[in-house]
Design a protein around this motif. Structure first.
Motif, PDB file in Angstrom:
ATOM      1  N   CYS A 167      36.590 -42.075  26.663  1.00  0.00           N
ATOM      2  CA  CYS A 167      36.449 -41.656  25.208  1.00  0.00           C
ATOM      3  C   CYS A 167      35.225 -42.233  24.324  1.00  0.00           C
ATOM      4  CB  CYS A 167      37.729 -42.581  24.283  1.00  0.00           C
ATOM      5  SG  CYS A 167      39.503 -42.165  25.107  1.00  0.00           S
ATOM      6  N   GLU A 168      34.297 -42.772  25.229  1.00  0.00           N
ATOM      7  CA  GLU A 168      33.278 -42.969  24.639  1.00  0.00           C
ATOM      8  C   GLU A 168      31.951 -42.129  24.871  1.00  0.00           C
ATOM      9  OE1 GLU A 168      32.683 -45.727  22.424  1.00  0.00           O
ATOM     10  OE2 GLU A 168      34.741 -46.093  22.756  1.00  0.00           O
ATOM     11  N   PRO A 169      31.086 -41.968  23.812  1.00  0.00           N
ATOM     12  CA  PRO A 169      30.000 -40.858  24.276  1.00  0.00           C
ATOM     13  C   PRO A 169      29.107 -41.668  25.303  1.00  0.00           C
ATOM     14  CG  PRO A 169      30.372 -41.163  21.795  1.00  0.00           C
ATOM     15  CD  PRO A 169      31.245 -42.247  22.722  1.00  0.00           C
ATOM     16  N   ILE A 170      28.185 -40.484  25.651  1.00  0.00           N
ATOM     17  CA  ILE A 170      27.138 -40.845  26.644  1.00  0.00           C
ATOM     18  C   ILE A 170      25.781 -41.095  25.923  1.00  0.00           C
ATOM     19  CG2 ILE A 170      25.848 -40.149  28.712  1.00  0.00           C
ATOM     20  CD1 ILE A 170      28.408 -38.507  29.615  1.00  0.00           C
ATOM     21  N   CYS A 171      25.305 -42.009  25.735  1.00  0.00           N
ATOM     22  CA  CYS A 171      23.929 -42.207  25.030  1.00  0.00           C
ATOM     23  C   CYS A 171      22.850 -41.352  25.348  1.00  0.00           C
ATOM     24  CB  CYS A 171      23.279 -43.700  25.370  1.00  0.00           C
ATOM     25  SG  CYS A 171      24.190 -45.167  24.917  1.00  0.00           S
TER      26      CYS A 171
ATOM     27  N   ALA B 113      42.370 -30.716   7.341  1.00  0.00           N
ATOM     28  CA  ALA B 113      41.972 -32.127   7.080  1.00  0.00           C
ATOM     29  C   ALA B 113      40.097 -32.331   7.173  1.00  0.00           C
ATOM     30  CB  ALA B 113      42.414 -32.995   8.109  1.00  0.00           C
ATOM     31  N   PRO B 114      39.539 -33.248   6.243  1.00  0.00           N
ATOM     32  CA  PRO B 114      38.135 -33.115   6.412  1.00  0.00           C
ATOM     33  C   PRO B 114      37.789 -33.309   7.904  1.00  0.00           C
ATOM     34  CG  PRO B 114      39.091 -35.008   5.253  1.00  0.00           C
ATOM     35  CD  PRO B 114      40.155 -34.121   5.514  1.00  0.00           C
ATOM     36  N   ALA B 115      36.478 -33.241   8.265  1.00  0.00           N
ATOM     37  CA  ALA B 115      36.023 -33.378   9.526  1.00  0.00           C
ATOM     38  C   ALA B 115      35.889 -34.846   9.679  1.00  0.00           C
ATOM     39  CB  ALA B 115      34.527 -32.956   9.595  1.00  0.00           C
ATOM     40  N   PRO B 116      36.363 -35.520  10.746  1.00  0.00           N
ATOM     41  CA  PRO B 116      36.368 -36.977  10.873  1.00  0.00           C
ATOM     42  C   PRO B 116      34.847 -37.494  10.788  1.00  0.00           C
ATOM     43  CG  PRO B 116      36.800 -36.019  12.941  1.00  0.00           C
ATOM     44  CD  PRO B 116      36.897 -34.995  12.025  1.00  0.00           C
ATOM     45  N   SER B 117      34.705 -38.764  10.230  1.00  0.00           N
ATOM     46  CA  SER B 117      33.570 -39.492  10.084  1.00  0.00           C
ATOM     47  C   SER B 117      33.344 -40.400  11.422  1.00  0.00           C
ATOM     48  CB  SER B 117      33.580 -40.474   8.783  1.00  0.00           C
ATOM     49  OG  SER B 117      34.599 -41.322   8.965  1.00  0.00           O
ATOM     50  N   ARG B 118      32.320 -41.172  11.317  1.00  0.00           N
ATOM     51  CA  ARG B 118      32.015 -42.079  12.462  1.00  0.00           C
ATOM     52  C   ARG B 118      33.285 -43.031  12.789  1.00  0.00           C
ATOM     53  NH1 ARG B 118      26.972 -43.674  14.022  1.00  0.00           N
ATOM     54  NH2 ARG B 118      26.332 -42.853  12.067  1.00  0.00           N
ATOM     55  N   GLU B 119      33.594 -43.700  11.352  1.00  0.00           N
ATOM     56  CA  GLU B 119      34.781 -44.474  11.661  1.00  0.00           C
ATOM     57  C   GLU B 119      35.889 -44.006  11.965  1.00  0.00           C
ATOM     58  OE1 GLU B 119      32.725 -44.297   9.040  1.00  0.00           O
ATOM     59  OE2 GLU B 119      31.334 -45.920   9.291  1.00  0.00           O
TER      60      GLU B 119
ATOM     61  N   LEU C 253      36.504 -41.582  14.110  1.00  0.00           N
ATOM     62  CA  LEU C 253      36.507 -41.253  15.398  1.00  0.00           C
ATOM     63  C   LEU C 253      36.692 -42.546  16.232  1.00  0.00           C
ATOM     64  CD1 LEU C 253      33.341 -38.564  15.989  1.00  0.00           C
ATOM     65  CD2 LEU C 253      36.031 -38.237  16.098  1.00  0.00           C
ATOM     66  N   ALA C 254      36.121 -43.567  15.551  1.00  0.00           N
ATOM     67  CA  ALA C 254      36.407 -45.064  16.234  1.00  0.00           C
ATOM     68  C   ALA C 254      37.905 -45.257  16.402  1.00  0.00           C
ATOM     69  CB  ALA C 254      35.579 -46.113  15.658  1.00  0.00           C
ATOM     70  N   HIS C 255      38.623 -45.031  15.511  1.00  0.00           N
ATOM     71  CA  HIS C 255      39.759 -45.192  15.235  1.00  0.00           C
ATOM     72  C   HIS C 255      40.768 -44.369  16.301  1.00  0.00           C
ATOM     73  CE1 HIS C 255      39.649 -48.144  12.090  1.00  0.00           C
ATOM     74  NE2 HIS C 255      39.204 -47.122  11.107  1.00  0.00           N
ATOM     75  N   TYR C 256      40.132 -43.180  16.379  1.00  0.00           N
ATOM     76  CA  TYR C 256      41.086 -41.829  17.177  1.00  0.00           C
ATOM     77  C   TYR C 256      40.808 -42.494  18.586  1.00  0.00           C
ATOM     78  CZ  TYR C 256      40.549 -39.399  12.942  1.00  0.00           C
ATOM     79  OH  TYR C 256      40.319 -38.741  11.409  1.00  0.00           O
ATOM     80  N   ARG C 257      39.689 -42.844  18.831  1.00  0.00           N
ATOM     81  CA  ARG C 257      39.231 -43.103  20.219  1.00  0.00           C
ATOM     82  C   ARG C 257      40.164 -44.408  20.814  1.00  0.00           C
ATOM     83  NH1 ARG C 257      33.080 -42.734  18.939  1.00  0.00           N
ATOM     84  NH2 ARG C 257      32.707 -40.347  19.661  1.00  0.00           N
ATOM     85  N   GLU C 258      40.271 -45.309  19.631  1.00  0.00           N
ATOM     86  CA  GLU C 258      41.060 -46.588  19.958  1.00  0.00           C
ATOM     87  C   GLU C 258      42.600 -46.253  20.214  1.00  0.00           C
ATOM     88  OE1 GLU C 258      42.222 -50.802  17.842  1.00  0.00           O
ATOM     89  OE2 GLU C 258      40.701 -49.519  17.107  1.00  0.00           O
ATOM     90  N   ALA C 259      42.960 -45.053  19.502  1.00  0.00           N
ATOM     91  CA  ALA C 259      44.427 -44.692  19.749  1.00  0.00           C
ATOM     92  C   ALA C 259      44.437 -44.055  20.976  1.00  0.00           C
ATOM     93  CB  ALA C 259      44.966 -43.927  18.601  1.00  0.00           C
ATOM     94  N   ILE C 260      43.519 -43.372  21.486  1.00  0.00           N
ATOM     95  CA  ILE C 260      43.611 -42.548  22.616  1.00  0.00           C
ATOM     96  C   ILE C 260      43.615 -43.462  23.739  1.00  0.00           C
ATOM     97  CG2 ILE C 260      42.838 -40.797  24.117  1.00  0.00           C
ATOM     98  CD1 ILE C 260      41.643 -39.370  21.688  1.00  0.00           C
ATOM     99  N   GLU C 261      42.563 -44.589  23.654  1.00  0.00           N
ATOM    100  CA  GLU C 261      42.459 -45.537  24.714  1.00  0.00           C
ATOM    101  C   GLU C 261      43.914 -46.215  24.996  1.00  0.00           C
ATOM    102  OE1 GLU C 261      39.210 -47.524  23.470  1.00  0.00           O
ATOM    103  OE2 GLU C 261      37.844 -46.182  24.483  1.00  0.00           O
TER     104      GLU C 261
ATOM    105  N   VAL D 153      24.996 -34.347  22.810  1.00  0.00           N
ATOM    106  CA  VAL D 153      26.153 -33.563  22.653  1.00  0.00           C
ATOM    107  C   VAL D 153      27.318 -34.198  22.542  1.00  0.00           C
ATOM    108  CG1 VAL D 153      26.438 -32.755  25.156  1.00  0.00           C
ATOM    109  CG2 VAL D 153      26.764 -31.234  23.114  1.00  0.00           C
ATOM    110  N   THR D 154      27.663 -35.249  23.280  1.00  0.00           N
ATOM    111  CA  THR D 154      28.944 -35.911  23.522  1.00  0.00           C
ATOM    112  C   THR D 154      29.019 -37.064  22.206  1.00  0.00           C
ATOM    113  OG1 THR D 154      27.993 -37.872  24.629  1.00  0.00           O
ATOM    114  CG2 THR D 154      28.592 -35.788  25.972  1.00  0.00           C
ATOM    115  N   ALA D 155      28.268 -36.886  21.234  1.00  0.00           N
ATOM    116  CA  ALA D 155      28.401 -38.002  20.028  1.00  0.00           C
ATOM    117  C   ALA D 155      29.838 -37.900  19.519  1.00  0.00           C
ATOM    118  CB  ALA D 155      27.416 -37.552  18.993  1.00  0.00           C
ATOM    119  N   ARG D 156      30.438 -36.811  19.298  1.00  0.00           N
ATOM    120  CA  ARG D 156      31.787 -36.672  18.600  1.00  0.00           C
ATOM    121  C   ARG D 156      33.008 -36.655  19.733  1.00  0.00           C
ATOM    122  NH1 ARG D 156      31.155 -35.547  13.323  1.00  0.00           N
ATOM    123  NH2 ARG D 156      33.261 -34.658  13.341  1.00  0.00           N
ATOM    124  N   ARG D 157      32.898 -37.207  20.936  1.00  0.00           N
ATOM    125  CA  ARG D 157      33.749 -36.933  21.802  1.00  0.00           C
ATOM    126  C   ARG D 157      34.806 -37.820  21.410  1.00  0.00           C
ATOM    127  NH1 ARG D 157      32.321 -39.246  27.856  1.00  0.00           N
ATOM    128  NH2 ARG D 157      31.452 -37.333  27.781  1.00  0.00           N
ATOM    129  N   LEU D 158      36.117 -37.213  21.474  1.00  0.00           N
ATOM    130  CA  LEU D 158      37.507 -37.922  21.471  1.00  0.00           C
ATOM    131  C   LEU D 158      38.148 -38.521  22.837  1.00  0.00           C
ATOM    132  CD1 LEU D 158      39.330 -35.629  19.193  1.00  0.00           C
ATOM    133  CD2 LEU D 158      38.268 -37.933  18.502  1.00  0.00           C
TER     134      LEU D 158
END
Length: 398
Positions: free
Chosen positions: A176-180, A289-295, A297-305, A184-189
């Motif tokens: 769920c984490e982007p690759i530094c 829904a509005p496009a997700p912000s940085r915060e 996405l962090a919540h979404y990734r945590e839920a998926i993980e 292009v992976t900055a918004r990865r879910l």
């Protein structure tokens, strides 16, 4: 015919409505354009049904092979780890499984017209990317014994197909984490390997990545890369509210379809995770829904993980070390880019893929013919003689 009704689970909403962060919305936009994948570097396997069967039979026995809605012949079937052999009157036909094979129980649609075969417990093996379906029947003096034997055949075939599928995947974990190193992976879910049916008896290993919509857009993005480094793009699918996403219905089946493209996950749990994520994304698109912000996405990734961790017990281990299908070695390919951004090999040859025997058994051909996905190749080993279609005598049941 396999049902196309959407069966994906959507019990968890991963997307709370929070304030939009405009600064984050453009992350990755100034990155160097990603390069197209080269076919010579893509990991691909042949799904030709005439490949050699491995090892010794896992089980063997007599079953009825249904040639029409009123005729069946007793044949000898031997199940191998990667396919089955069917013997009748001194002749043998072999059919190698691919990840795009499903098995399930069936029953007669019209008992009046099938009275001669009503004593049989029917199951089917469906090579759905080829639109070929084989119907088998099991009989016994005791109905309970016949049902038990049918369930055993179905379970064993499903297990063999699953072993074939798992043997093709490289080791990996859902990420769920982007690759530094890849903006292009900055918004990865979520991201992970999937098998893609790319036409002409070819299954290609691709690294899929799901990203949400951005500001001013009503489309989410499924990108498919050469590997987990995400440096070369093979194809992409844009998801809208109208996108058609569903699982293939079969016992222990790992296949699913997105906008007409056939995929296979490594396990059923991973298939459900992909479809649940896509389903939740479509809900957000539908609700504007509005496009997700940085915060966000962090919540979404945590839920998926958290979902991934909850499924760890059902994420089966890898299959055999050696792939149970023949690997394709490309000598050369000329790649062109289509209007939708995907790539196509216009002229490709296989380095070590010899013509294989085609399956000669009569089989029911179900469903309309479908065009190959954007990753299509011209193969030197093609199934040039498809069996004729008798009347379909069964319908799916559970």
């Amino acid at each position: 015919m396999v049902s196309t009704a959407c069966r994906c689970l959507c019990n968890t909403d991963w997307f709370p409505d929070e304030a939009q962060d405009l600064d984050f919305d453009g992350l990755g936009g100034a990155a160097v354009p990603i390069q197209p994948a080269r076919f010579s570097d893509l990991l691909a396997y042949s799904t030709d049904m005439g490949q050699s069967l491995r090892g010794k039979p896992l089980r063997a026995g007599d079953v009825w092979f249904l040639r029409s809605d009123s005729a069946a012949e007793k044949v000898q079937v031997a199940l191998y780890v990667n396919g089955l052999a069917i013997a009748h009157n001194g002749k043998e036909v072999r059919a190698c499984f691919s990840p795009f094979t499903l098995v399930r129980n069936c029953k007669f649609q019209d008992s009046a017209t099938c009275s001669q075969l009503m004593s049989l417990k029917i199951f089917k093996i469906f090579f759905f990317v080829k639109n070929l379906c084989y119907f088998f029947g099991v009989s016994a003096d005791d109905e309970g014994l016949a049902e038990k034997e049918r369930q055993q055949w179905v379970a064993d075939v499903a297990r063999a197909v699953h072993l074939v599928t798992q043997s093709l995947f490289p080791p990996f974990s859902i990420s769920c984490e982007p690759i530094c190193a890849a903006a292009v992976t900055a918004r990865r879910l979520m991201a992970g390997y999937v098998l893609y049916h790319s036409g002409d008896d070819v299954a290609t290993i691709l690294y899929g990545e799901l990203s949400p919509h951005t500001r001013g857009s009503d489309l989410a993005r499924l990108a498919f890369y050469e590997n987990e480094q995400c440096q070369r793009l093979a194809m992409e699918i844009w998801l809208s509210v109208a996108s058609n996403c569903f699982e293939k219905v079969g016992v222990s089946c790992t296949c699913f379809c997105i906008n007409g493209h056939d995929f296979s996950a490594r396990t059923m749990a991973e298939r459900k995770l992909w479809l649940r994520a896509i389903s939740n994304m479509k809900v957000k698109l539908q609700n504007a829904a509005p496009a997700p912000s940085r915060e966000d996405l962090a919540h979404y990734r945590e839920a998926i993980e958290e979902q991934v961790r909850s499924l760890e017990n059902s994420l089966e281990g890898r299959g055999p070390v050696d792939a149970l299908l023949q690997r394709i070695q490309w000598e050369r390919s000329e790649i062109s880019r289509t209007d939708d951004g995907s790539i196509t090999a216009e002229e490709g040859t296989l380095a070590s893929k010899k013509p294989m025997a085609t399956v000669a058994l009569s089989a029911a051909k179900t469903g309309a013919g479908r065009s190959a996905g954007p990753l299509s190749q011209r193969s030197v080993a093609r199934d040039s003689s498809r069996p004729r279609s008798p009347k379909q005598s069964c319908r799916d049941s559970f």
